[in-house]
Each structure stands twice: as C-alpha cells, then as structure tokens.
Scaffold this motif. Structure first.
Motif, PDB file in Angstrom:
ATOM      1  N   PHE A 205      -7.773  -7.521  -3.926  1.00 42.38           N
ATOM      2  CA  PHE A 205      -6.714  -6.742  -2.892  1.00 42.38           C
ATOM      3  C   PHE A 205      -7.225  -5.340  -2.617  1.00 42.38           C
ATOM      4  O   PHE A 205      -6.504  -4.686  -1.895  1.00 42.38           O
ATOM      5  CB  PHE A 205      -6.002  -6.537  -3.603  1.00 42.38           C
ATOM      6  CG  PHE A 205      -5.191  -8.288  -4.276  1.00 42.38           C
ATOM      7  CD1 PHE A 205      -5.066  -9.354  -3.471  1.00 42.38           C
ATOM      8  CD2 PHE A 205      -4.717  -8.509  -5.643  1.00 42.38           C
ATOM      9  CE1 PHE A 205      -4.969 -10.466  -4.286  1.00 42.38           C
ATOM     10  CE2 PHE A 205      -3.856  -9.840  -6.145  1.00 42.38           C
ATOM     11  CZ  PHE A 205      -4.443 -10.852  -5.076  1.00 42.38           C
ATOM     12  N   ILE A 245      -5.591   3.971  -2.293  1.00 40.14           N
ATOM     13  CA  ILE A 245      -5.062   2.239  -2.451  1.00 40.14           C
ATOM     14  C   ILE A 245      -6.679   1.725  -2.697  1.00 40.14           C
ATOM     15  O   ILE A 245      -6.119   0.649  -3.745  1.00 40.14           O
ATOM     16  CB  ILE A 245      -4.553   1.596  -1.147  1.00 40.14           C
ATOM     17  CG1 ILE A 245      -3.494   2.038  -1.158  1.00 40.14           C
ATOM     18  CG2 ILE A 245      -4.300   0.432  -1.605  1.00 40.14           C
ATOM     19  CD1 ILE A 245      -2.689   2.652  -0.090  1.00 40.14           C
ATOM     20  N   PHE A 292      -2.599  -0.813  -9.442  1.00 38.24           N
ATOM     21  CA  PHE A 292      -2.378  -1.009  -8.060  1.00 38.24           C
ATOM     22  C   PHE A 292      -0.811   0.320  -7.671  1.00 38.24           C
ATOM     23  O   PHE A 292      -0.547   0.315  -5.947  1.00 38.24           O
ATOM     24  CB  PHE A 292      -2.237  -1.976  -7.093  1.00 38.24           C
ATOM     25  CG  PHE A 292      -3.538  -2.863  -6.684  1.00 38.24           C
ATOM     26  CD1 PHE A 292      -3.905  -2.931  -5.570  1.00 38.24           C
ATOM     27  CD2 PHE A 292      -3.947  -3.807  -7.715  1.00 38.24           C
ATOM     28  CE1 PHE A 292      -4.512  -3.526  -5.512  1.00 38.24           C
ATOM     29  CE2 PHE A 292      -4.833  -4.699  -7.334  1.00 38.24           C
ATOM     30  CZ  PHE A 292      -5.627  -4.034  -6.479  1.00 38.24           C
ATOM     31  N   MET A 293      -0.675   0.301  -8.792  1.00 41.09           N
ATOM     32  CA  MET A 293       0.944   1.620  -8.575  1.00 41.09           C
ATOM     33  C   MET A 293       0.624   2.619  -8.547  1.00 41.09           C
ATOM     34  O   MET A 293       1.379   3.871  -8.687  1.00 41.09           O
ATOM     35  CB  MET A 293       1.820   1.092  -9.685  1.00 41.09           C
ATOM     36  CG  MET A 293       2.041  -0.372  -9.340  1.00 41.09           C
ATOM     37  SD  MET A 293       2.940  -1.372  -8.676  1.00 41.09           S
ATOM     38  CE  MET A 293       2.440  -3.167  -8.372  1.00 41.09           C
ATOM     39  N   TRP A 295      -2.112   5.110  -6.493  1.00 40.46           N
ATOM     40  CA  TRP A 295      -3.470   5.829  -6.311  1.00 40.46           C
ATOM     41  C   TRP A 295      -2.631   6.955  -5.897  1.00 40.46           C
ATOM     42  O   TRP A 295      -3.931   7.704  -5.537  1.00 40.46           O
ATOM     43  CB  TRP A 295      -3.044   5.011  -4.989  1.00 40.46           C
ATOM     44  CG  TRP A 295      -2.605   4.243  -3.932  1.00 40.46           C
ATOM     45  CD1 TRP A 295      -2.419   5.807  -2.991  1.00 40.46           C
ATOM     46  CD2 TRP A 295      -1.296   3.911  -3.743  1.00 40.46           C
ATOM     47  NE1 TRP A 295      -1.426   6.097  -2.052  1.00 40.46           N
ATOM     48  CE2 TRP A 295      -0.790   4.674  -1.997  1.00 40.46           C
ATOM     49  CE3 TRP A 295      -1.164   2.496  -4.252  1.00 40.46           C
ATOM     50  CZ2 TRP A 295       0.258   3.772  -2.279  1.00 40.46           C
ATOM     51  CZ3 TRP A 295      -0.168   2.196  -3.692  1.00 40.46           C
ATOM     52  CH2 TRP A 295       0.660   3.039  -2.539  1.00 40.46           C
TER      53      TRP A 295
ATOM     54  N   SER B  92       0.485 -11.951  -5.791  1.00 34.86           N
ATOM     55  CA  SER B  92       0.772 -10.928  -5.982  1.00 34.86           C
ATOM     56  C   SER B  92       0.267 -10.220  -5.128  1.00 34.86           C
ATOM     57  O   SER B  92       0.180  -8.923  -4.885  1.00 34.86           O
ATOM     58  CB  SER B  92      -0.799 -10.731  -7.290  1.00 34.86           C
ATOM     59  OG  SER B  92      -1.031 -12.257  -7.415  1.00 34.86           O
ATOM     60  N   GLY B  93      -0.953 -10.548  -3.908  1.00 37.59           N
ATOM     61  CA  GLY B  93      -1.125 -10.412  -2.679  1.00 37.59           C
ATOM     62  C   GLY B  93       0.022  -9.354  -1.754  1.00 37.59           C
ATOM     63  O   GLY B  93       0.365  -8.355  -1.618  1.00 37.59           O
ATOM     64  N   LEU B  95       2.317  -9.218  -2.859  1.00 32.53           N
ATOM     65  CA  LEU B  95       4.031  -7.806  -4.166  1.00 32.53           C
ATOM     66  C   LEU B  95       2.827  -6.290  -3.566  1.00 32.53           C
ATOM     67  O   LEU B  95       3.405  -5.356  -3.178  1.00 32.53           O
ATOM     68  CB  LEU B  95       3.396  -7.800  -5.343  1.00 32.53           C
ATOM     69  CG  LEU B  95       4.141  -6.996  -6.126  1.00 32.53           C
ATOM     70  CD1 LEU B  95       5.721  -7.097  -6.220  1.00 32.53           C
ATOM     71  CD2 LEU B  95       4.168  -7.332  -7.783  1.00 32.53           C
ATOM     72  N   VAL B  96       1.378  -6.456  -3.461  1.00 33.28           N
ATOM     73  CA  VAL B  96       0.593  -5.302  -3.470  1.00 33.28           C
ATOM     74  C   VAL B  96       0.594  -4.804  -2.124  1.00 33.28           C
ATOM     75  O   VAL B  96       1.341  -3.929  -2.100  1.00 33.28           O
ATOM     76  CB  VAL B  96      -1.231  -5.791  -3.754  1.00 33.28           C
ATOM     77  CG1 VAL B  96      -1.869  -4.858  -3.441  1.00 33.28           C
ATOM     78  CG2 VAL B  96      -0.776  -6.225  -4.850  1.00 33.28           C
ATOM     79  N   ILE B  99       4.519  -3.486  -1.386  1.00 29.54           N
ATOM     80  CA  ILE B  99       4.322  -1.334  -2.632  1.00 29.54           C
ATOM     81  C   ILE B  99       3.455  -0.598  -1.206  1.00 29.54           C
ATOM     82  O   ILE B  99       4.405   0.258  -0.541  1.00 29.54           O
ATOM     83  CB  ILE B  99       4.124  -1.834  -3.675  1.00 29.54           C
ATOM     84  CG1 ILE B  99       4.601  -2.294  -4.443  1.00 29.54           C
ATOM     85  CG2 ILE B  99       3.526  -0.986  -4.293  1.00 29.54           C
ATOM     86  CD1 ILE B  99       4.441  -3.187  -5.854  1.00 29.54           C
ATOM     87  N   THR B 100       2.791  -0.890  -0.710  1.00 26.45           N
ATOM     88  CA  THR B 100       1.820  -0.323   0.272  1.00 26.45           C
ATOM     89  C   THR B 100       2.961  -0.132   1.399  1.00 26.45           C
ATOM     90  O   THR B 100       3.077   1.184   1.974  1.00 26.45           O
ATOM     91  CB  THR B 100       0.646  -0.854   0.649  1.00 26.45           C
ATOM     92  OG1 THR B 100      -0.076  -1.440  -0.596  1.00 26.45           O
ATOM     93  CG2 THR B 100      -0.752  -0.418   1.307  1.00 26.45           C
TER      94      THR B 100
END
Lengths: 622, 110
Positions: A205, A245, A292-293, A295, B92-93, B95-96, B99-100
């Motif tokens: 990811f 990120i 991931f939350m 950065w 999950s991808g 979700l990430v 969020i981004t």
C-alpha cells in the motif's frame, strides 16, 4: 543430487548466483548487496561525524556535505536496511512456514536485481557529476532547484529499486497466504512470518505512493511538467504528502521485521514460548494499520492548521499502545525463563530499553505544539536513530549472528560477536544520546558546520567518538565473518540447541528443496512441540514424492539491466544526442526479455523420489 | 473453487448440483452484464441530455461504484470461498486510498 555435490569453480558459482531463483541464494545476494551498501552508508556517516567533530571544520565543503548527508539517509533506508531485512525474510520465512520456495521464484529474483541495479545507479552519481543533495526526503521546492543530475539519479534509482521492493512484498504476501505447510494456520505462524506478512502489506500500500510521487517529480525535472512548481500553479506540499504517505509506513516496514527477529530470538534463548502470542499478532496488525493514519506528523510545521495537527498528533500517540504491548510481552517472555546470554540475546536485551527511548522521544515529538520547538533540530536526529539503529540495525546484527548457521552452515564466533555487540552498543549511545541535548540546546539538523562558542563543541566531539566505536564494531563483525568462513566448521540442524520453529528442523544450510516431505504442524513452535514429546524431528505430512522445482533463469538480470540502461538514457536525453536512443534501447532490452519470458514455456524440473532417498534416510523423516 | 468440488462420493449428485450451480451463476452473470450495459447507456444519456454537472458527476460516480461491485462479485467471484484474503486486501487498500483522498480534500486543497 549427485551433480550438486561436486565442487564448483568460481565462474560456475557466479553464474549460479546470477541466474538463481532459489530463495536461499537470493537471500544471500540480498545480504551481500545490502551489507555492501550498509558499509557505504556507514562510511558516509563517518564523514558526517568527522566533519562535525570540531567547529568550523573544512573536512568536506557545504555542497559535498549535502550530498553525503542525502546519500547516507537514502542508502541506509532503501539500500541497506530494506535489503538486509528482505534477506532475512527470504532466508527464513519460507522455512518457517514449511514451504519449498516463495510463490513466484522468478519474480523474487527479478525483485532482487531491480533493487540491485537501482542501488548501483544511485551510487554511480558519485562518479558522474555529483550525488543528490536535497535530503533523503527530497522536498520538491528544494529538489527542483537542485542543479546537475544528482536528484535525477535519486529519482530514477529509487524508481527502479522501488519496483523491486514492491515485487518482493507481493511475493511474500502470496507465499504466506498460499504456501503454508499442512497445519500451519495463521495463528500458528511464527512472529517473524507475521511481521513479514504485515510489512509486505504495508509495502503493497505504501510504495505506490512513492512511485507516484517520484514519477511526478521526475516529469517535473526531466520532461517539463509543473506538478510541484508553485509559480505555474502546482503545489509543492503535495510532494510532502505523497512522500510521507509512503515514508511513514516505510519506518514500520523496517521496524516490524526487526520486532519479528527479536520475537524469535527472545523465546529461543529464554526457553519459553513467546508471552501473549495472540496479543503480539494483534499489536503487529494494529501498528501496520495505524501506520497509515499518521504521516502528517512529519509536517506539523507546514501549516496544516490546528485541527489536522491535533488529529495526526493523537493518532501518532495511539501507536505507543500496541508498541507498549510488544515491549511488555518481550519482558514477560524473559521473566522466569532460563535465559542464555548468547550474542543475539545481548542485542535483544539491549534493544528493549534502547527502542523504548526512541519510542518515548517519538511521543514527545508527536505533541504537535512541542514539535514546533523540536522540529529540524538534532533532537529529531537522535529520535529516529534510536528507533532505526536501536531497532532495525540491532535486529539485523542480532539476526546475522542468529541465522548465520541456517544460511551458511557455520557458527559466527560468539566471543567476537559479543565484542561487536559491546562496541556497537556503547558507541551507539555515545553517538546519539548526546544528540537529544544538542537538539534541545538548539543545534539545527542538516548543517555542515557550526561556529565556536555556542556550546556545541564537546557534545559533537563525544558524538563523533561514539561513531568510531560503531565503525570498529563493524570491522570486528567483518573479521568474524572472514574467520568463520575460512574455518568452515559445519553445524547440524539446530545449532543453538533450543530452536522452536520449522527452520531449525532441517539441515543448515537447507537442501535446495528445503523439505523432503512437507512437515505436519501441530501447534505454535512446531519443532518445540515435537522435541517435548521426545521426537527428533517433524512428522511428515505427505509421503515421499517427486518435487517440482523451477529452472534457473538469467532473464531477471536482463530485465533489470535494461531499465538500468534506460535510466541513463532518460537522464541524459537533453544533454547528449545518444540519450534518446539509449532510453529506447534500454526499454527494448527490458520489454524484449519480458516478451521472451512470456512466450517461452519453462515448466521447471522434477527431483525424483529415488534421488531423495539415501542410505541412512529412507524417507521417513520430514 | 466452490463449484468444482466433487467430494460427496456420489458423482451423479455432484454433477446435478454443479449443473444447477453453474446455471444459477450464468443467470447472475447475464443479468449483471445486461445491467452494466444499461448503466453505461444511462451514463451517456446523463451527459448527453445537458443536465447540470452537479447532478451528472455524482450520478456517474454512483453508477461506477455499482459497476465495480458487479465486476468484483459477479465476474471475479469475490463472494466465493477462498477469496477472503483478496477481499481483505481490496478493502484495506480502499480504506487507505479513501483516507488519503479525504485528507487531500480537507487539508491540502480546501
């Protein structure tokens, strides 16, 4: 196989390693290349410390200092720490889950060669007009203004090696999901396998964000686009977001496998099962998720506003919770155990307080308001060296000592190993502990020198002396490796005597097919379970049969080499006439060899079961 | 995969069962295929009819989301057994990624 028993000449061995698709040999390649870049990055660190040893030093100039600083960070993260951990993952993870290889052996080799050529390309910048000088973060406003080709080397080199890392990560994920031995459920996987799994998911990811960022910056620098050029309507902060990120998960990609290595070492030498296994797994996954939350905590001073800063500050502090769970679990594993203080255990015991220090300063830095004071000072430098050296490098050194017998069939000298440990441990704290205070006294990061009378002299000198301790420690490690290789005293399956997981159930080094028969896994720490029931080895889960193996291939090397050539073409496209043809030639090599790989059927070969049985082994053991 | 299992020990039962399953599966695929084409036509009509962008953009995004679900569940067999890991990683991808995007929308551009 009889042909494998013969002694091979140097040329044959070299060709074997250039074409290998065996995860154990690829692991050795990763260790050699990663070790080499570790020495290069270490040398750069020494130059930094020599330059800063005394005020107004002119050992290196300001411009060269920037290049050394940039290359130290970039090399250590991308070309030393990651490949060394990938080396351990390749060497150990398939053995731990009872697999004969990774899911895609060809892609595994391709991943290595992409990393290797990317790393070589990046380091060639030293000889071709200067290295990148915009810091390892390469913030866009700075890197777009950087003259020469230094930053282009950074962009193209990392693009190539990043592709290799992404492939490696996907490969590990597929391997762990699909290739576990019978009985090896998710909740029976050793912690190193679990951390490899979560770290690979993070790679999957996080690396695309880096790829996209680097692509945009590459187009800005080489092809005249304006993604980050504020004067033309671009936004330079987007690079920072894209970079972090990727960049924040990256530190968890590094430290989770390090946690995994220590989670293997501590139970073995405490001779107790890992305390709170399921909470360890939970903490690993949670760290990966929270990674991931957070950065934007690298960007508190950018001016994102109080709400954004507060959200990211709280999320960052939350990571201390699962990490704390891990710390307590390691302590409770040792508690009441019958501890053997071998060299790997020295590192493990030293790691806990060292990493805790790094974690505590991490929580301090996470407080956004306070971060305005710490930002861009040596306090930050001290913090991330405590987590990366205290966590990752300690783990790599511990893992080297611990898994050396499994990878090479010989034991590294324990006495020399302990000397390395003490020199490195003392040198590390001498170098970096004082840097916390340098930062609090106001010494900024990334400066090439400082003037007298600001109170920085003594502390910087102490720091430099510490760095020399670490350098000597590394030299002792190299001597240890050379002595061990020359002596070449072979050891058995389980040289530490208390191995718990599957890798210790097979010879050191393992045969190229790993397991003659796939083992039957009956619980967590499968080998320990069998030992406790008085058995010598694993119970096989299948009858002895033919084993299907992949053929060696030179294609991964050629595919990667093509991109290496193309990178030169892309960089010199506007400077020289040969630039564009070389770019096209390189891409032709890459796509040509990919095409060759696609159309040529390669079914691999079988090891017949007659070849697997010998006189003293009738195929009753795994 | 699920519809290929033949482990009841009774081949005739298995074959009937599999036939039934396959027919059902086929029906779902045809229906979703028809729906997808219909959605695509609707999307073109929405753009062509000259309605306000404040309607068409969210509308087309909605259709796209539905099409992705159809694609994943009816053509890529996400609902079948053995697809838990891909599903986990897809979500999950997602979700990430979301969020981004959310962060970019809130703290970079506005």
């Amino acid at each position: 196989m009889s042909t494998n028993a013969q002694k091979k000449g140097f040329g044959a061995t070299l060709w074997d390693f250039l074409t290998t698709v065996d995860h154990k040999k690829i692991a050795i390649l990763y260790m050699i290349a990663g070790g080499f870049f570790f020495l290069v990055g270490g040398l750069e660190a020494m130059f930094i410390r020599i330059q800063l040893a005394v005020p107004n030093n002119d050992f290196v100039g300001a411009g060269l200092y920037n290049e050394i600083l940039t290359m130290h960070g970039t090399t250590m993260i991308f070309l030393a720490a990651m490949p060394l951990l990938f080396g351990f993952m390749n060497a150990v993870m398939p053995l731990q889950i009872g697999a004969r290889d990774v899911a895609f052996p060809f892609v595994n080799a391709l991943g290595f060669w992409l990393f290797f050529f990317g790393g070589v390309f990046l380091n060639l910048s030293w000889f071709l007009g200067g290295a990148p000088d915009a810091g390892w973060t390469s913030y866009a406003s700075l890197s777009l203004a950087s003259e020469g080709h230094g930053v282009d080397f950074y962009l193209l080199g990392l693009q190539i090696s990043g592709a290799g890392t992404l492939m490696g990560g996907i490969n590990f994920l597929v391997t762990i999901i699909n290739m576990r031995a019978p009985g090896m459920t998710y909740m029976r996987m050793p912690l190193f396998t679990w951390t490899t799994f979560v770290a690979s998911a993070l790679i999957l990811f996080a690396f695309p964000a880096l790829t996209v960022g680097i692509f945009l910056l590459m187009f800005d620098r080489l092809f005249g686009s304006n993604f980050f050029v504020t004067a033309a309507g671009g936004n330079t902060v987007i690079w920072e977001h894209l970079f972090w990120i990727f960049g924040h998960p990256e530190v968890y990609i590094l430290v989770l496998p390090a946690f995994g290595i220590f989670s293997e070492i501590i139970p073995v030498f405490s001779r107790k099962r890992l305390f709170g296994y399921s909470s360890m797994v939970f903490a690993t996954v949670l760290i990966g998720f929270l990674g991931f939350m957070v950065w934007a905590h690298h960007m508190f001073t950018v001016g994102l506003g109080p709400i954004a800063n507060a959200i990211f500050a709280v999320a960052t502090m939350a990571i201390a919770v699962p990490t704390g769970i891990k710390i307590f679990n390691w302590l409770f594993t040792m508690w009441g155990g019958s501890i053997k203080f071998t060299t790997p255990m020295h590192y493990a015991v030293a790691f806990i307080p060292t990493f805790l220090l790094g974690g505590v300063t991490g929580v301090m830095l996470a407080a956004a308001a306070a971060d305005y004071q710490y930002h861009d000072t040596y306090f930050v430098v001290a913090h991330f060296h405590y987590v990366i050296v205290g966590g990752v490098v300690f783990a790599v050194l511990a893992g080297t000592q611990f898994y050396w017998p499994k990878m090479f069939g010989t034991m590294l000298n324990e006495a020399l190993g302990k000397i390395t440990f003490w020199l490195f441990f003392i040198g590390f704290h001498l170098t970096f502990f004082i840097q916390h205070f340098l930062g609090l006294w106001g010494m900024p990061r990334r400066v090439f020198t400082f003037i007298e009378g600001q109170g920085f002299e003594t502390a910087n000198l102490v720091s430099t002396i510490g760095a020399f301790f670490m350098a000597v420690a590394t030299v002792v490690l190299l001597i240890n490796i050379i002595i061990t290789s020359i002596k070449n005293e072979k050891v058995g399956n389980d040289p530490w005597g208390d191995g718990r997981t599957l890798e210790w159930a097979i010879p050191s080094p393992p045969p190229f097919y790993n397991f003659k028969q796939l083992p039957l896994v009956r619980g967590l720490d499968p080998l320990w379970i069998e030992k406790m029931e008085g058995k010598k080895g694993m119970t096989p889960a299948e009858p002895l049969g033919d084993i299907h193996m992949p053929n060696n291939s030179f294609t991964p090397f050629v595919i990667s080499f093509g991109l290496f050539v193309a990178a030169f073409g892309a960089m010199y496209r506007l400077d020289y006439n040969w630039g564009l043809p070389v770019l096209i030639l390189g891409m032709a090599i890459t796509f040509g060899s990919m095409f060759y790989r696609s159309v040529k059927d390669d079914h691999g070969f079988h090891i017949h079961k007659e070849e697997l049985t010998d006189d003293n082994d009738k195929g009753v053991k795994a | 995969m699920e519809n290929n299992q033949t482990n009841t020990g009774n081949p005739s039962v298995d074959i009937t069962y599999r036939r039934k399953r396959n027919a059902e599966e086929m029906r779902h695929q045809v229906i979703s295929f028809a729906l997808m084409i219909f959605f695509t036509v609707v999307a073109f009509v929405a753009v062509g009819s000259g309605m306000s962008g404040w309607f068409t953009v969210p509308f087309i995004l909605l259709l796209a989301a539905v099409q992705v679900v159809f694609q994943l569940y009816y053509f890529m067999h996400m609902s079948h057994k053995g697809h838990e890991a891909p599903a986990l990683f897809l979500y999950s991808g997602l979700l990430v990624g979301l969020i981004t995007i959310l962060t970019f929308l809130t703290i970079v551009w506005w």
